[in-house]
Structures are given as C-alpha cells and as structure tokens.
Design a protein around this motif. Structure first.
Motif, PDB file in Angstrom:
ATOM      1  N   LEU A  19       0.822  -1.213   0.000  1.00  0.00           N
ATOM      2  CA  LEU A  19       0.000   0.000   0.000  1.00  0.00           C
ATOM      3  C   LEU A  19       0.853   1.259   0.000  1.00  0.00           C
ATOM      4  CD1 LEU A  19      -2.916  -0.866   2.455  1.00  0.00           C
ATOM      5  CD2 LEU A  19      -3.081  -0.423   0.012  1.00  0.00           C
ATOM      6  N   TYR A  20       2.024   1.199   0.648  1.00  0.00           N
ATOM      7  CA  TYR A  20       2.891   2.377   0.689  1.00  0.00           C
ATOM      8  C   TYR A  20       3.489   2.667  -0.690  1.00  0.00           C
ATOM      9  CZ  TYR A  20       5.810   5.855   3.007  1.00  0.00           C
ATOM     10  OH  TYR A  20       6.386   7.040   3.414  1.00  0.00           O
ATOM     11  N   SER A  21       3.377   1.704  -1.593  1.00  0.00           N
ATOM     12  CA  SER A  21       3.848   1.921  -2.964  1.00  0.00           C
ATOM     13  C   SER A  21       2.696   2.244  -3.908  1.00  0.00           C
ATOM     14  CB  SER A  21       4.604   0.684  -3.463  1.00  0.00           C
ATOM     15  OG  SER A  21       3.762  -0.454  -3.484  1.00  0.00           O
ATOM     16  N   ALA A  22       1.574   2.700  -3.354  1.00  0.00           N
ATOM     17  CA  ALA A  22       0.407   3.045  -4.178  1.00  0.00           C
ATOM     18  C   ALA A  22       0.723   4.173  -5.155  1.00  0.00           C
ATOM     19  CB  ALA A  22      -0.768   3.448  -3.278  1.00  0.00           C
ATOM     20  N   ILE A 170      20.510   0.804  -0.991  1.00  0.00           N
ATOM     21  CA  ILE A 170      19.921   1.522  -2.122  1.00  0.00           C
ATOM     22  C   ILE A 170      19.072   2.692  -1.647  1.00  0.00           C
ATOM     23  CG2 ILE A 170      18.281   1.320  -4.026  1.00  0.00           C
ATOM     24  CD1 ILE A 170      19.220  -1.592  -4.349  1.00  0.00           C
ATOM     25  N   THR A 171      18.280   2.463  -0.610  1.00  0.00           N
ATOM     26  CA  THR A 171      17.431   3.525  -0.068  1.00  0.00           C
ATOM     27  C   THR A 171      18.265   4.655   0.513  1.00  0.00           C
ATOM     28  OG1 THR A 171      15.782   1.834   0.497  1.00  0.00           O
ATOM     29  CG2 THR A 171      15.497   4.007   1.489  1.00  0.00           C
ATOM     30  N   SER A 172      19.371   4.317   1.145  1.00  0.00           N
ATOM     31  CA  SER A 172      20.256   5.326   1.720  1.00  0.00           C
ATOM     32  C   SER A 172      20.895   6.175   0.629  1.00  0.00           C
ATOM     33  CB  SER A 172      21.339   4.661   2.571  1.00  0.00           C
ATOM     34  OG  SER A 172      20.766   3.939   3.646  1.00  0.00           O
ATOM     35  N   GLY A 191      12.374  14.063  -8.085  1.00  0.00           N
ATOM     36  CA  GLY A 191      11.241  13.148  -8.056  1.00  0.00           C
ATOM     37  C   GLY A 191      11.677  11.700  -8.206  1.00  0.00           C
ATOM     38  N   ILE A 192      12.664  11.463  -9.055  1.00  0.00           N
ATOM     39  CA  ILE A 192      13.177  10.110  -9.239  1.00  0.00           C
ATOM     40  C   ILE A 192      13.827   9.612  -7.950  1.00  0.00           C
ATOM     41  CG2 ILE A 192      14.823   8.687 -10.510  1.00  0.00           C
ATOM     42  CD1 ILE A 192      14.468  10.609 -12.879  1.00  0.00           C
ATOM     43  N   ALA A 193      14.638  10.498  -7.346  1.00  0.00           N
ATOM     44  CA  ALA A 193      15.316  10.129  -6.099  1.00  0.00           C
ATOM     45  C   ALA A 193      14.313   9.761  -5.014  1.00  0.00           C
ATOM     46  CB  ALA A 193      16.202  11.284  -5.629  1.00  0.00           C
ATOM     47  N   GLN A 194      13.255  10.581  -4.877  1.00  0.00           N
ATOM     48  CA  GLN A 194      12.284  10.299  -3.816  1.00  0.00           C
ATOM     49  C   GLN A 194      11.515   9.015  -4.092  1.00  0.00           C
ATOM     50  OE1 GLN A 194       8.733  12.671  -3.318  1.00  0.00           O
ATOM     51  NE2 GLN A 194       8.995  12.702  -1.089  1.00  0.00           N
ATOM     52  N   ARG A 195      11.225   8.759  -5.355  1.00  0.00           N
ATOM     53  CA  ARG A 195      10.491   7.539  -5.679  1.00  0.00           C
ATOM     54  C   ARG A 195      11.336   6.292  -5.435  1.00  0.00           C
ATOM     55  NH1 ARG A 195       8.238  11.716  -7.700  1.00  0.00           N
ATOM     56  NH2 ARG A 195       6.051  11.774  -8.350  1.00  0.00           N
ATOM     57  N   ILE A 196      12.639   6.375  -5.681  1.00  0.00           N
ATOM     58  CA  ILE A 196      13.515   5.257  -5.342  1.00  0.00           C
ATOM     59  C   ILE A 196      13.572   5.083  -3.827  1.00  0.00           C
ATOM     60  CG2 ILE A 196      15.891   4.411  -5.393  1.00  0.00           C
ATOM     61  CD1 ILE A 196      16.225   5.862  -8.067  1.00  0.00           C
ATOM     62  N   GLY A 199      10.217   3.751  -2.661  1.00  0.00           N
ATOM     63  CA  GLY A 199      10.113   2.385  -3.149  1.00  0.00           C
ATOM     64  C   GLY A 199      10.954   1.440  -2.312  1.00  0.00           C
ATOM     65  N   GLY A 200      12.136   1.910  -1.890  1.00  0.00           N
ATOM     66  CA  GLY A 200      12.985   1.101  -1.027  1.00  0.00           C
ATOM     67  C   GLY A 200      12.352   0.858   0.331  1.00  0.00           C
ATOM     68  N   MET A 201      11.713   1.882   0.877  1.00  0.00           N
ATOM     69  CA  MET A 201      11.027   1.725   2.157  1.00  0.00           C
ATOM     70  C   MET A 201       9.911   0.687   2.050  1.00  0.00           C
ATOM     71  SD  MET A 201      10.717   5.737   3.208  1.00  0.00           S
ATOM     72  CE  MET A 201      12.176   6.739   3.494  1.00  0.00           C
ATOM     73  N   SER A 202       9.153   0.768   0.960  1.00  0.00           N
ATOM     74  CA  SER A 202       8.068  -0.196   0.744  1.00  0.00           C
ATOM     75  C   SER A 202       8.617  -1.610   0.622  1.00  0.00           C
ATOM     76  CB  SER A 202       7.296   0.170  -0.533  1.00  0.00           C
ATOM     77  OG  SER A 202       6.725   1.453  -0.442  1.00  0.00           O
TER      78      SER A 202
END
Length: 220
Positions: A19-22, A170-172, A191-196, A199-202
């Motif tokens: 859900l966090y990757s919605a 990767i998230t770091s 935006g790309i950085a935040q989505r990665i 996405g890593g958190m999810s």
C-alpha cells in the motif's frame, strides 16, 4: 512466537509495504505531475483529482504499521534492537497517518494561485506536512537499521541480512541524492530520487514481513 502469529505479522507488513507503494498508480492515472520533478506529497494535495486514493492508501498503511508494531512488541521476544525497530515502525505509522490527514493545499506547478515561498521551493517544504514526512523518514530509517543490525547480531532473519541490507543501501543512496540535490541549483531528478527512496522503504517492509513469516518462530 507461534506460526499463526508469525503469519499474521507477515501479512500485515507485506500489505503495508504494498500500500505504501500506491504512488506507482500515478503512471496509469492522469495526475498532471511530472514524476521526475514532483514530490509524492503532491499526489494527495488538496487540489489534486486523485487525492482520496493516495491519501486513503497512506492512511491504511499507517494504521497497519501501528498494528504491526504493537503486535511485534507483544508477540516477539524482546531484544534491545528489535524493540527499537518495532517502536520506530510504530512512529513511522503514526507519521504516515498524519501525512494522510495533513496534505499540502495545492501544487504550484498546476495552480498559478498556489503560494510559493520566496526561496522558490515547493510549498510542501514550508508546510506541517514537511514535519510529519521528516519524522516518517527518520523513523523508518531507524527501524530499517535496527532490524538489519539485529539480524546480524542475533544471527537471525537471513533474508534481512541479505535482501534487507541491499534494500537499505539503495534507499540510503537515494536519500543522500535527494538531500544533496535539493540544496543545489538546477534540476537533478528529485522526483526520481524520492520515488527510489520510498520504493525502497516499501520493499523493506515486504522483506521484513517475509522474514518474520519465514523465521519469526525462531526469532528468539
């Protein structure tokens, strides 16, 4: 911890991660935002067409994370690091709930009347939403570090030692990219950085859930 409890925690964590990757739905919806340069918080801004969808996903994610944290503390034998991890996960859930209930008012890119600070930064950087988002990021990183280190120290959760460590790295890197680029002039694909990053958190939540489901019974 019994097999049934381990499975329950696994399902809750994995569903929360999915859900966090919605935000991935933005690639199939006409949001009017450029994923390369927009922040995810803009997807559920008060003036956005799909605010209910993204806001509800965040709300349910937060509730599931709080539930997972409570059950993790209750069901799993406590160690210093795992206790820190579950508490941090609960704080992450609370901050995510706050994120869903305190969205930014508008998106400057699409609304000329949307106020922009003199610094030129997006308005969400000057909104209480920024505070709740910052707390969420710090909390989830604390949880990720605590659980990953615990998997090494207590010689448990081999999936966290391998896949979890890779996702954490990767998230770091994405977080460092986001923090450094945000303070530099020009466009650096924030935006790309935040989505990665998100996405890593999810993905880490999914890995954590799978690890608990597979090895939680032996996590002693």
């Amino acid at each position: 911890m019994t097999r049934r409890r381990a499975t329950t925690l696994m399902v809750i964590s994995i569903v929360a991660g999915l859900l966090y990757s919605a935000w991935v739905a933005e690639f199939f919806l006409d949001t009017g935002l450029d994923p390369a340069h927009s922040f995810l918080s803009e997807l559920d801004a008060a003036d956005q067409p799909y605010k209910e969808f993204f806001g509800t996903a965040d709300l349910i994610t937060g509730l599931l994370l709080v539930l997972a944290a409570v059950l993790g503390l209750w069901w799993i034998r406590r160690h210093r690091l795992t206790t820190l991890g579950w508490i941090a996960l609960g704080i992450f859930g609370i901050a995510t709930i706050a994120d869903s209930q305190l969205p930014i008012e508008c998106v400057a890119e699409n609304d000329p009347s949307c106020p922009v600070e003199p610094s030129g930064l997006f308005p969400q950087l000057h909104h209480i939403h920024a505070l709740t988002s910052t707390i969420a990021v710090f909390a989830v990183f604390t949880a990720m570090l605590a659980f990953t280190i615990a998997s090494f120290r207590y010689r448990s959760m081999p999936l966290l030692r391998t896949a979890g460590t890779a996702v954490l790295i990767i998230t770091s890197v994405a977080t460092a990219w986001l923090m450094i680029a945000d303070n530099l002039p020009g466009e650096y694909g924030l935006g790309i950085a935040q989505r990665i990053q998100v996405g890593g958190m999810s993905l880490y939540l999914v890995v954590l859930g799978a690890s608990v489901g597979r090895d939680g019974v032996r996590w002693t």
